[in-house]
Design a protein around this motif. Structure first.
Motif, PDB file in Angstrom:
ATOM      1  N   GLY A 139      -7.387   1.781   4.505  1.00 42.70           N
ATOM      2  CA  GLY A 139      -6.873   2.241   3.232  1.00 42.70           C
ATOM      3  C   GLY A 139      -7.238   1.329   2.082  1.00 42.70           C
ATOM      4  O   GLY A 139      -7.666   0.192   2.276  1.00 42.70           O
ATOM      5  N   GLU A 140      -7.078   1.881   0.883  1.00 38.39           N
ATOM      6  CA  GLU A 140      -7.279   1.134  -0.352  1.00 38.39           C
ATOM      7  C   GLU A 140      -5.920   0.982  -1.012  1.00 38.39           C
ATOM      8  O   GLU A 140      -5.186   1.949  -1.152  1.00 38.39           O
ATOM      9  CB  GLU A 140      -8.239   1.879  -1.275  1.00 38.39           C
ATOM     10  CG  GLU A 140      -9.636   2.007  -0.714  1.00 38.39           C
ATOM     11  CD  GLU A 140     -10.574   2.785  -1.623  1.00 38.39           C
ATOM     12  OE1 GLU A 140     -10.167   3.152  -2.750  1.00 38.39           O
ATOM     13  OE2 GLU A 140     -11.700   3.038  -1.196  1.00 38.39           O
ATOM     14  N   LEU A 141      -5.584  -0.229  -1.413  1.00 42.57           N
ATOM     15  CA  LEU A 141      -4.319  -0.494  -2.078  1.00 42.57           C
ATOM     16  C   LEU A 141      -4.586  -0.858  -3.533  1.00 42.57           C
ATOM     17  O   LEU A 141      -5.729  -1.062  -3.918  1.00 42.57           O
ATOM     18  CB  LEU A 141      -3.577  -1.636  -1.386  1.00 42.57           C
ATOM     19  CG  LEU A 141      -2.857  -1.297  -0.081  1.00 42.57           C
ATOM     20  CD1 LEU A 141      -3.820  -0.967   1.026  1.00 42.57           C
ATOM     21  CD2 LEU A 141      -1.966  -2.436   0.327  1.00 42.57           C
ATOM     22  N   GLY A 142      -3.535  -0.936  -4.308  1.00 36.35           N
ATOM     23  CA  GLY A 142      -3.695  -1.265  -5.717  1.00 36.35           C
ATOM     24  C   GLY A 142      -2.456  -1.946  -6.262  1.00 36.35           C
ATOM     25  O   GLY A 142      -1.610  -2.449  -5.523  1.00 36.35           O
ATOM     26  N   THR A 143      -2.326  -1.914  -7.566  1.00 38.41           N
ATOM     27  CA  THR A 143      -1.254  -2.637  -8.247  1.00 38.41           C
ATOM     28  C   THR A 143       0.125  -2.020  -8.040  1.00 38.41           C
ATOM     29  O   THR A 143       1.124  -2.673  -8.309  1.00 38.41           O
ATOM     30  CB  THR A 143      -1.534  -2.720  -9.755  1.00 38.41           C
ATOM     31  OG1 THR A 143      -1.637  -1.397 -10.279  1.00 38.41           O
ATOM     32  CG2 THR A 143      -2.804  -3.495 -10.027  1.00 38.41           C
ATOM     33  N   ALA A 144       0.210  -0.796  -7.570  1.00 40.95           N
ATOM     34  CA  ALA A 144       1.506  -0.141  -7.399  1.00 40.95           C
ATOM     35  C   ALA A 144       2.236  -0.580  -6.135  1.00 40.95           C
ATOM     36  O   ALA A 144       3.383  -0.216  -5.923  1.00 40.95           O
ATOM     37  CB  ALA A 144       1.322   1.378  -7.377  1.00 40.95           C
ATOM     38  N   VAL A 145       1.602  -1.387  -5.304  1.00 38.49           N
ATOM     39  CA  VAL A 145       2.216  -1.857  -4.061  1.00 38.49           C
ATOM     40  C   VAL A 145       3.006  -3.130  -4.347  1.00 38.49           C
ATOM     41  O   VAL A 145       2.539  -4.029  -5.040  1.00 38.49           O
ATOM     42  CB  VAL A 145       1.136  -2.101  -2.982  1.00 38.49           C
ATOM     43  CG1 VAL A 145       1.760  -2.624  -1.703  1.00 38.49           C
ATOM     44  CG2 VAL A 145       0.363  -0.814  -2.707  1.00 38.49           C
ATOM     45  N   SER A 146       4.210  -3.208  -3.786  1.00 37.03           N
ATOM     46  CA  SER A 146       5.108  -4.331  -4.068  1.00 37.03           C
ATOM     47  C   SER A 146       4.669  -5.642  -3.430  1.00 37.03           C
ATOM     48  O   SER A 146       3.832  -5.670  -2.533  1.00 37.03           O
ATOM     49  CB  SER A 146       6.519  -4.001  -3.570  1.00 37.03           C
ATOM     50  OG  SER A 146       6.511  -3.951  -2.154  1.00 37.03           O
ATOM     51  N   LYS A 147       5.274  -6.714  -3.897  1.00 38.73           N
ATOM     52  CA  LYS A 147       5.047  -8.053  -3.342  1.00 38.73           C
ATOM     53  C   LYS A 147       5.420  -8.044  -1.859  1.00 38.73           C
ATOM     54  O   LYS A 147       6.390  -7.408  -1.459  1.00 38.73           O
ATOM     55  CB  LYS A 147       5.915  -9.062  -4.107  1.00 38.73           C
ATOM     56  CG  LYS A 147       5.815 -10.476  -3.613  1.00 38.73           C
ATOM     57  CD  LYS A 147       6.692 -11.385  -4.457  1.00 38.73           C
ATOM     58  CE  LYS A 147       6.643 -12.814  -3.956  1.00 38.73           C
ATOM     59  NZ  LYS A 147       7.431 -13.694  -4.809  1.00 38.73           N
ATOM     60  N   ASN A 148       4.658  -8.786  -1.052  1.00 39.81           N
ATOM     61  CA  ASN A 148       4.877  -8.877   0.394  1.00 39.81           C
ATOM     62  C   ASN A 148       5.022  -7.490   1.036  1.00 39.81           C
ATOM     63  O   ASN A 148       6.070  -7.154   1.584  1.00 39.81           O
ATOM     64  CB  ASN A 148       6.088  -9.751   0.709  1.00 39.81           C
ATOM     65  CG  ASN A 148       5.915 -11.154   0.197  1.00 39.81           C
ATOM     66  OD1 ASN A 148       4.827 -11.703   0.190  1.00 39.81           O
ATOM     67  ND2 ASN A 148       7.000 -11.746  -0.263  1.00 39.81           N
ATOM     68  N   PRO A 149       3.962  -6.682   0.980  1.00 41.80           N
ATOM     69  CA  PRO A 149       4.048  -5.305   1.473  1.00 41.80           C
ATOM     70  C   PRO A 149       4.394  -5.214   2.965  1.00 41.80           C
ATOM     71  O   PRO A 149       3.947  -6.026   3.769  1.00 41.80           O
ATOM     72  CB  PRO A 149       2.651  -4.751   1.236  1.00 41.80           C
ATOM     73  CG  PRO A 149       1.916  -5.737   0.443  1.00 41.80           C
ATOM     74  CD  PRO A 149       2.647  -7.015   0.477  1.00 41.80           C
ATOM     75  N   TYR A 150       5.193  -4.196   3.287  1.00 40.10           N
ATOM     76  CA  TYR A 150       5.539  -3.860   4.663  1.00 40.10           C
ATOM     77  C   TYR A 150       4.832  -2.557   4.986  1.00 40.10           C
ATOM     78  O   TYR A 150       4.861  -1.611   4.196  1.00 40.10           O
ATOM     79  CB  TYR A 150       7.055  -3.696   4.810  1.00 40.10           C
ATOM     80  CG  TYR A 150       7.464  -3.121   6.132  1.00 40.10           C
ATOM     81  CD1 TYR A 150       7.484  -3.909   7.279  1.00 40.10           C
ATOM     82  CD2 TYR A 150       7.829  -1.790   6.253  1.00 40.10           C
ATOM     83  CE1 TYR A 150       7.860  -3.384   8.507  1.00 40.10           C
ATOM     84  CE2 TYR A 150       8.205  -1.251   7.470  1.00 40.10           C
ATOM     85  CZ  TYR A 150       8.218  -2.057   8.588  1.00 40.10           C
ATOM     86  OH  TYR A 150       8.578  -1.525   9.807  1.00 40.10           O
ATOM     87  N   LEU A 151       4.222  -2.498   6.149  1.00 40.50           N
ATOM     88  CA  LEU A 151       3.462  -1.320   6.555  1.00 40.50           C
ATOM     89  C   LEU A 151       3.796  -1.003   8.004  1.00 40.50           C
ATOM     90  O   LEU A 151       3.815  -1.905   8.849  1.00 40.50           O
ATOM     91  CB  LEU A 151       1.966  -1.614   6.410  1.00 40.50           C
ATOM     92  CG  LEU A 151       0.974  -0.557   6.828  1.00 40.50           C
ATOM     93  CD1 LEU A 151       1.051   0.633   5.881  1.00 40.50           C
ATOM     94  CD2 LEU A 151      -0.433  -1.129   6.820  1.00 40.50           C
TER      95      LEU A 151
END
Length: 103
Positions: A59-71
């Protein structure tokens, strides 16, 4: 290189569930510091998860993802003892790859 990711993987009824906690600041480039200057953008742009050599998530992520992302994600296949790896790259050229053993 960023801080280590926390990865847990478990298989049940032929489906492997993977949970990942990524340590990353994920700055949007829109916040200001105490002096009023913009904090430069710094975020993950690419993420890839593999089971052995097979890509199971990309996947491609961007600026809308929060700090310390959980997936969290699931894929068919995998067995106890197999390896799952997760890799990311960010917009500043930093990258990280970590792996876990399926339990």
């Amino acid at each position: 290189m960023g801080n280590p990711m926390k990865i847990r993987a478990a298989v049940k009824d032929g489906v492997t569930e993977v949970k990942v906690l990524i340590s990353h600041e994920m700055e949007t480039g829109q916040r200001k510091d105490a002096a009023g200057a913009l904090i430069p953008a710094w975020f993950i742009t690419e993420l890839t998860a593999k089971h052995g050599d097979k890509v199971v998530l990309q996947g491609e992520l961007g600026t809308a993802v929060s700090k310390n992302p959980y997936l969290a994600f699931r894929f068919k296949g995998g067995a106890k003892g197999d390896k799952v790896s997760v890799a990311w790259k960010d917009n500043k050229g930093d990258s990280r790859t970590d792996e876990a053993t399926i339990g």
